[in-house]
Design a protein around this motif. Sequence first.
Motif, PDB file in Angstrom:
ATOM      1  N   ARG A  25       0.859  -1.185   0.000  1.00  0.00           N
ATOM      2  CA  ARG A  25       0.000   0.000   0.000  1.00  0.00           C
ATOM      3  C   ARG A  25       0.895   1.235   0.000  1.00  0.00           C
ATOM      4  O   ARG A  25       1.949   1.240   0.634  1.00  0.00           O
ATOM      5  N   ASP A  27       0.855   4.028   1.494  1.00  0.00           N
ATOM      6  CA  ASP A  27       1.070   4.760   2.744  1.00  0.00           C
ATOM      7  C   ASP A  27       1.871   3.952   3.771  1.00  0.00           C
ATOM      8  O   ASP A  27       1.949   4.339   4.939  1.00  0.00           O
ATOM      9  N   ARG A  28       2.468   2.841   3.373  1.00  0.00           N
ATOM     10  CA  ARG A  28       3.217   1.971   4.281  1.00  0.00           C
ATOM     11  C   ARG A  28       4.678   1.869   3.842  1.00  0.00           C
ATOM     12  O   ARG A  28       5.020   2.170   2.703  1.00  0.00           O
ATOM     13  N   HIS A  46       6.346  -0.406   8.660  1.00  0.00           N
ATOM     14  CA  HIS A  46       5.833   0.934   8.934  1.00  0.00           C
ATOM     15  C   HIS A  46       5.656   1.127  10.439  1.00  0.00           C
ATOM     16  O   HIS A  46       5.037   0.311  11.105  1.00  0.00           O
TER      17      HIS A  46
END
Length: 81
Positions: A25, A27-28, A46
Amino acid sequence: MNSDEQLLRGRVYGRDHDDPDPGPRPDRTYAELVGGPLDGLLLDIHGCRTKEVDDGVALTTELGRWLGGRALYDPRLSAVG
């Protein structure tokens, strides 16, 4: 690269095999697993502290020599220069 390696490449460790989107993903933060039975999988790091990442990890897996065993991964040293 055999069919098992192709299946694992780009997938995230711990995601369900039926997940329609098993990839990373945006955002990780991920580390690629190299040097063991889980080669090609991505590990979500993350939010992990540097010390946690530097210590390496033991991941449960059904792949490898012993069923229900663990695959040990240490951080890879970066080349400088």
